[in-house]
Design an enzyme around this catalytic site. Sequence first.
Site, mmCIF file in Angstrom:
data_model
loop_
_atom_site.group_PDB
_atom_site.id
_atom_site.type_symbol
_atom_site.label_atom_id
_atom_site.label_comp_id
_atom_site.label_asym_id
_atom_site.label_seq_id
_atom_site.Cartn_x
_atom_site.Cartn_y
_atom_site.Cartn_z
ATOM 1 N N ARG A 1 -6.780 -1.724 9.061
ATOM 2 C CA ARG A 1 -6.926 -3.195 9.089
ATOM 3 C C ARG A 1 -7.039 -3.697 10.520
ATOM 4 N NH1 ARG A 1 -2.203 -4.574 5.008
ATOM 5 N NH2 ARG A 1 -1.222 -3.230 6.521
ATOM 6 N N THR B 1 3.727 2.809 5.974
ATOM 7 C CA THR B 1 2.321 2.418 6.083
ATOM 8 C C THR B 1 1.606 3.379 7.026
ATOM 9 O OG1 THR B 1 0.792 0.812 7.086
ATOM 10 C CG2 THR B 1 3.089 0.566 7.673
ATOM 11 N N ASP C 1 -0.682 2.726 8.913
ATOM 12 C CA ASP C 1 -1.199 2.030 10.105
ATOM 13 C C ASP C 1 -0.311 2.176 11.340
ATOM 14 O OD1 ASP C 1 -3.012 1.180 8.251
ATOM 15 O OD2 ASP C 1 -2.219 -0.856 8.089
ATOM 16 N N ASP D 1 1.834 0.174 12.575
ATOM 17 C CA ASP D 1 1.653 -1.048 13.370
ATOM 18 C C ASP D 1 2.857 -1.982 13.273
ATOM 19 O OD1 ASP D 1 1.347 -1.680 10.696
ATOM 20 O OD2 ASP D 1 -0.266 -3.113 11.024
ATOM 21 N N GLY E 1 0.820 -1.215 0.000
ATOM 22 C CA GLY E 1 0.000 0.000 0.000
ATOM 23 C C GLY E 1 0.851 1.261 0.000
ATOM 24 N N ASP F 1 4.951 -4.914 6.189
ATOM 25 C CA ASP F 1 5.545 -6.198 6.607
ATOM 26 C C ASP F 1 5.515 -7.255 5.505
ATOM 27 O OD1 ASP F 1 2.840 -6.383 6.868
ATOM 28 O OD2 ASP F 1 2.855 -7.268 8.869
ATOM 29 N N ARG G 1 0.991 -5.129 -5.748
ATOM 30 C CA ARG G 1 1.040 -6.368 -4.964
ATOM 31 C C ARG G 1 1.270 -7.461 -6.013
ATOM 32 N NH1 ARG G 1 -0.751 -4.590 0.152
ATOM 33 N NH2 ARG G 1 -2.231 -2.873 -0.029
HETATM 34 P P1 ATP Z 1 0.669 -2.867 3.341
HETATM 35 O O1 ATP Z 1 1.027 -2.716 4.806
HETATM 36 O O2 ATP Z 1 0.241 -1.601 2.752
HETATM 37 O O3 ATP Z 1 -0.258 -3.998 3.042
HETATM 38 P P2 ATP Z 1 2.717 -4.651 2.598
HETATM 39 O O4 ATP Z 1 4.126 -4.476 2.235
HETATM 40 O O5 ATP Z 1 2.427 -5.419 3.865
HETATM 41 O O6 ATP Z 1 2.050 -3.223 2.625
HETATM 42 P P3 ATP Z 1 1.704 -6.832 0.970
HETATM 43 O O7 ATP Z 1 0.731 -6.813 -0.156
HETATM 44 O O8 ATP Z 1 1.398 -7.696 2.132
HETATM 45 O O9 ATP Z 1 1.917 -5.309 1.388
HETATM 46 O O10 ATP Z 1 3.140 -7.268 0.402
HETATM 47 C C1 ATP Z 1 3.694 -6.581 -0.712
HETATM 48 C C2 ATP Z 1 4.275 -7.576 -1.660
HETATM 49 O O11 ATP Z 1 5.348 -8.265 -1.021
HETATM 50 C C3 ATP Z 1 3.340 -8.679 -2.119
HETATM 51 O O12 ATP Z 1 2.475 -8.261 -3.143
HETATM 52 C C4 ATP Z 1 4.322 -9.730 -2.599
HETATM 53 O O13 ATP Z 1 4.795 -9.433 -3.887
HETATM 54 C C5 ATP Z 1 5.476 -9.565 -1.604
HETATM 55 N N1 ATP Z 1 5.341 -10.608 -0.571
HETATM 56 C C6 ATP Z 1 4.584 -10.576 0.542
HETATM 57 N N2 ATP Z 1 4.668 -11.734 1.222
HETATM 58 C C7 ATP Z 1 5.494 -12.526 0.505
HETATM 59 C C8 ATP Z 1 5.973 -13.872 0.637
HETATM 60 N N3 ATP Z 1 5.615 -14.633 1.672
HETATM 61 N N4 ATP Z 1 6.821 -14.335 -0.307
HETATM 62 C C9 ATP Z 1 7.207 -13.573 -1.341
HETATM 63 N N5 ATP Z 1 6.771 -12.318 -1.536
HETATM 64 C C10 ATP Z 1 5.933 -11.800 -0.640
#
Ligand code: ATP
Length: 336
Positions: free
Chosen positions: A184, A138, A140, A142, A23, A115, A84
């Site tokens: 969330r 982020t 959040d 968090d 995000g 994360d 994503r």
């Molecule tokens: P937000 O807090 O806004 O959701 P985020 O970084 O947690 O941000 P995610 O969509 O959970 O957002 O993760 C971003 C990208 O990281 C995913 O679309 C994916 O490409 C990669 N990713 C997340 N988890 C994994 C995993 N277990 N293995 C490989 N790639 C991953």
Amino acid sequence: MEESSMTQTTSKIKKIGVFTSGGDAPGMNAAIRAVTRAAIANELEVVGIRYGYQGMINGDIIPLHSADVSGILQQGGTILKTARSQEFRTPEGRKTAYDNLKAHEVDALVVIGGDGSFTGASIFSKEYDIPIVGIPGTIDNDMYGTDYTIGYDTAVNTVINAVDKIKDTASSHGRIFFVEVMGREAGLLALSSGIACGAEVIIIPEDASGAEDLKNFLTKGYQKKKTSGIIIVAEGDKAGGAIKLAEKVTKEHPDLDVRFSILGHMQRGGTPSAKDRIAATQMGVAAVEALLDDQKSVMIGFQNDKIVHVPFNKTVKAHRPIDENLVKIQRILNIW
Ligand code: ATP
């Protein structure tokens, strides 16, 4: 003696790739600018990877010079775009991503995200020998291991600006408004913004007292001590969000004038606050310095206003617990 802004280093890194993932959050551009300029100040080349991990797989990689990051400090969103990527979750996707990085001679990465993005980075750096440092972005706030994530302060201000306006109409009509705030499973954005705009009740997933506070407000506060009410509801609350709560209260108290408002994605946009610009800039410079210091698989964070390096495997395992003191303060101020 002439002062130098360069970090003294024996690092073999020559080219850094920077990208945003997951995000978006206000202040990500300030972080991209800081990473780019700090790297150039240390005589490194910089490339931007567009659309996060998906761009790494697609080879969407562009050179970044100092002028390319001019005028972006004050812009919301991310000039590098974000995504994503399901493909990056597969070994084949990550192999393609690595091959593209090698083809562009990228030998270190800075990822700005949440994360999930750090989980991906952690897996990638275990499979391939590429140092990666993370910057938490982020709204959040968090993430475990840091007191602050880029975007949070701007989002709190966006929420309170919106709620101040809703309060005017709530007060004029004597209404109760359920206002749903993003976050969330994390309730900190709802809790902080609720306190900052004087909400009568705040309902968050981490603390069950909100349900009791709502009951007290409806029976003892509203129409006795207050003529209107703002109930802030975190989107991840267990009762199902602002719409469900508003419906439930309308059913139970048909005499009350109840409305709801979902603030939605406006909370993720807008020009970053001073705090977000400064934090993003500090973290961006710290990320480059960490790479030059041969650090890998760490998130840059703040603890007690000092920059810290937190291993990815620690920060992705847990979420930052809610500040119990803020919950207590909210309850002290709203007694009916
Ligand atoms: P937000 O807090 O806004 O959701 P985020 O970084 O947690 O941000 P995610 O969509 O959970 O957002 O993760 C971003 C990208 O990281 C995913 O679309 C994916 O490409 C990669 N990713 C997340 N988890 C994994 C995993 N277990 N293995 C490989 N790639 C991953």
